[in-house]
Design a protein around this motif. Structure first.
Motif, short mmCIF file in Angstrom:
data_model
loop_
_atom_site.label_atom_id
_atom_site.label_comp_id
_atom_site.label_asym_id
_atom_site.label_seq_id
_atom_site.Cartn_x
_atom_site.Cartn_y
_atom_site.Cartn_z
N ALA A 121 -4.93 -9.82 40.64
CA ALA A 121 -3.97 -10.77 41.20
C ALA A 121 -4.17 -12.16 40.59
O ALA A 121 -3.21 -12.88 40.32
CB ALA A 121 -4.11 -10.83 42.72
N ALA A 122 -5.42 -12.52 40.36
CA ALA A 122 -5.71 -13.83 39.76
C ALA A 122 -5.22 -13.88 38.31
O ALA A 122 -4.73 -14.91 37.84
CB ALA A 122 -7.21 -14.11 39.82
N VAL A 123 -5.33 -12.76 37.62
CA VAL A 123 -4.81 -12.70 36.24
C VAL A 123 -3.31 -12.92 36.26
O VAL A 123 -2.77 -13.74 35.50
CB VAL A 123 -5.11 -11.32 35.60
CG1 VAL A 123 -4.42 -11.20 34.25
CG2 VAL A 123 -6.62 -11.12 35.44
N GLU A 124 -2.63 -12.21 37.16
CA GLU A 124 -1.18 -12.32 37.22
C GLU A 124 -0.72 -13.71 37.60
O GLU A 124 0.33 -14.18 37.15
CB GLU A 124 -0.61 -11.28 38.19
CG GLU A 124 -0.80 -9.84 37.70
CD GLU A 124 -0.42 -9.63 36.24
OE1 GLU A 124 0.65 -10.12 35.82
OE2 GLU A 124 -1.21 -9.01 35.50
N ARG A 125 -1.50 -14.37 38.43
CA ARG A 125 -1.14 -15.73 38.84
C ARG A 125 -1.11 -16.67 37.63
O ARG A 125 -0.24 -17.53 37.50
CB ARG A 125 -2.15 -16.26 39.87
CG ARG A 125 -1.55 -16.50 41.24
CD ARG A 125 -2.61 -16.93 42.24
NE ARG A 125 -3.29 -15.77 42.81
CZ ARG A 125 -4.61 -15.66 42.93
NH1 ARG A 125 -5.41 -16.62 42.50
NH2 ARG A 125 -5.15 -14.60 43.47
N ILE A 126 -2.07 -16.48 36.72
CA ILE A 126 -2.12 -17.33 35.52
C ILE A 126 -0.99 -16.97 34.57
O ILE A 126 -0.29 -17.83 34.05
CB ILE A 126 -3.49 -17.18 34.83
CG1 ILE A 126 -4.59 -17.75 35.74
CG2 ILE A 126 -3.48 -17.87 33.47
CD1 ILE A 126 -6.00 -17.41 35.30
N LEU A 127 -0.79 -15.66 34.36
CA LEU A 127 0.23 -15.23 33.41
C LEU A 127 1.65 -15.48 33.91
O LEU A 127 2.59 -15.56 33.12
CB LEU A 127 0.05 -13.75 33.08
CG LEU A 127 -1.29 -13.37 32.43
CD1 LEU A 127 -1.28 -11.90 32.03
CD2 LEU A 127 -1.59 -14.25 31.22
N ALA A 128 1.78 -15.62 35.22
CA ALA A 128 3.11 -15.83 35.79
C ALA A 128 3.70 -17.17 35.39
O ALA A 128 4.91 -17.37 35.49
CB ALA A 128 3.04 -15.72 37.31
N GLU A 129 2.86 -18.07 34.91
CA GLU A 129 3.36 -19.38 34.48
C GLU A 129 3.98 -19.32 33.09
O GLU A 129 4.57 -20.28 32.63
CB GLU A 129 2.23 -20.41 34.52
CG GLU A 129 1.72 -20.66 35.93
CD GLU A 129 0.51 -21.58 35.95
OE1 GLU A 129 0.27 -22.27 34.95
OE2 GLU A 129 -0.17 -21.60 36.99
N VAL A 130 3.81 -18.18 32.43
CA VAL A 130 4.37 -17.99 31.09
C VAL A 130 5.59 -17.09 31.18
O VAL A 130 5.60 -16.11 31.93
CB VAL A 130 3.32 -17.35 30.16
CG1 VAL A 130 3.89 -17.13 28.76
CG2 VAL A 130 2.07 -18.22 30.09
N GLY A 131 6.62 -17.42 30.42
CA GLY A 131 7.84 -16.62 30.40
C GLY A 131 7.60 -15.28 29.74
O GLY A 131 6.47 -14.95 29.38
N PRO A 132 8.65 -14.49 29.55
CA PRO A 132 8.51 -13.18 28.91
C PRO A 132 7.91 -13.32 27.50
O PRO A 132 8.20 -14.28 26.80
CB PRO A 132 9.95 -12.65 28.84
CG PRO A 132 10.81 -13.85 29.02
CD PRO A 132 10.05 -14.79 29.89
N ASP A 133 7.09 -12.36 27.11
CA ASP A 133 6.49 -12.41 25.79
C ASP A 133 7.58 -12.32 24.72
O ASP A 133 8.51 -11.52 24.83
CB ASP A 133 5.50 -11.26 25.62
CG ASP A 133 4.65 -11.43 24.37
OD1 ASP A 133 3.63 -12.13 24.46
OD2 ASP A 133 5.04 -10.90 23.32
N ALA A 134 7.43 -13.14 23.69
CA ALA A 134 8.48 -13.23 22.66
C ALA A 134 8.72 -11.90 21.95
O ALA A 134 9.82 -11.66 21.45
CB ALA A 134 8.12 -14.32 21.64
N THR A 135 7.71 -11.03 21.91
CA THR A 135 7.89 -9.75 21.23
C THR A 135 8.71 -8.76 22.08
O THR A 135 9.13 -7.73 21.58
CB THR A 135 6.53 -9.09 20.89
OG1 THR A 135 5.78 -8.96 22.09
CG2 THR A 135 5.76 -9.91 19.89
N ASP A 136 8.88 -9.09 23.34
CA ASP A 136 9.57 -8.17 24.24
C ASP A 136 11.00 -8.58 24.57
O ASP A 136 11.75 -7.80 25.14
CB ASP A 136 8.82 -8.09 25.59
CG ASP A 136 7.48 -7.40 25.45
OD1 ASP A 136 7.34 -6.61 24.50
OD2 ASP A 136 6.59 -7.67 26.27
N VAL A 137 11.36 -9.82 24.24
CA VAL A 137 12.62 -10.35 24.74
C VAL A 137 13.82 -9.68 24.05
O VAL A 137 13.81 -9.46 22.83
CB VAL A 137 12.65 -11.89 24.56
CG1 VAL A 137 12.89 -12.27 23.11
CG2 VAL A 137 13.68 -12.51 25.48
#
Length: 257
Positions: A121-137
């Motif tokens: 959950a702590a990992v997701e909290r940090i990554l949630a501040e970043v938008g979708p990964d550019a390789t996936d958009v």
DNA sequence: CGGCGTGTTCAGAA
DNA sequence: CTTCTGAACACGCC
């Protein structure tokens, strides 16, 4: 150095050493640990091992077997390398001493650092501040992200919007798509966005394969350091200016305002 | 000494 | 509310 492709290269370095026991962590500069002390960090990792790492945007996530994860950001000058011997470099800030060798986190400027997440959950909290990964958009998603008055380049490099694209990659992608970096995103045509999406994916694919932005003269990035570099495509002298507060290079002929 | 830089964040202005 | 600018962080190289 570190944009998405570079971090992907660091991910592979870490991936090559998953499962190796962490004997200890030498924190050579405690300032690089964000939100955790050197002692607590070392105690949390000692005796554990890394599981398969992943990347989101410019974040490298090294999960620990048994729970928790180390999150590494490389700022502008960060690096992660594996070494079996040899003296440490003055800019080595943290050394993960594993069975058989060590992973060295090197960073001259110390603009970012390493974080410790206690659980998923702590990992997701940090990554949630970043938008979708550019390789996936996808193309349609990209169109939505760009649908605002804001200039297209600052939008592409805004990590909250899209994860992984930095200053060099943005210039490279826009040059290939023949789009002026200052154009407002919501004034791009559907065709512009399609081209942008195609070029974005192609540039990322090639750079990820190389583990870096390839220093080739057929790339705009390869001409960046030349004082009066010319466009690799049409030989026009490149323009240099500031867009979104960052040094920007573009071809006035291929990328008209 | 001044300026610049593959990154991010924040305050304040427009 | 959205967008933009400048400063800050830190270090080395013009």
């Amino acid at each position: 150095m570190p944009e998405l492709p570079d971090v992907e290269g660091f991910r592979r370095v870490l991936a090559a050493h998953t499962g190796a026991r962490i004997r200890r962590v030498d924190v050579l500069d405690a300032q690089m640990l964000r939100g955790v002390g050197a002692r607590g960090f070392g105690e949390r990792l000692r005796g554990k091992s890394f599981a398969a790492p992943r990347r989101h945007g410019k974040w490298l996530v090294g999960p620990l077997r048994g729970g928790g994860a180390v999150l590494v950001h490389f700022g502008m000058t960060g690096d992660l390398r594996w070494t079996r011997d040899g003296e440490r470099h003055p800019h080595d800030r943290v050394a993960f001493v594993l069975d058989g060798g060590e992973l060295r986190y090197r960073d001259m400027r110390k603009l970012q650092g390493i974080r410790l997440a206690d659980d998923d959950a702590a990992v997701e909290r940090i990554l949630a501040e970043v938008g979708p990964d550019a390789t996936d958009v996808g193309r349609d998603e990209l169109r939505e992200l760009l649908d605002r008055r804001r200039q297209v380049k600052p939008t592409l490099t805004d990590q909250a919007v899209l994860g992984g694209i930095g200053n060099l990659l943005a210039d490279e992608i826009l040059w290939r798509a023949r789009i002026n970096p200052r154009r407002p995103g919501n004034r791009l045509s559907a065709k512009d966005v399609t081209t942008l999406h195609t070029r974005l994916r192609s540039v990322l694919r090639q750079a990820v394969a190389a583990g870096r932005v390839p220093p080739r003269t057929s790339w705009l990035t390869g001409r960046r350091d030349e004082p009066s570099g010319s466009c690799p495509r049409c030989v026009t002298t490149l323009h240099r200016g500031r867009v979104g507060g960052r040094g920007t290079v573009w071809c006035p002929n291929c990328q008209p305002g």
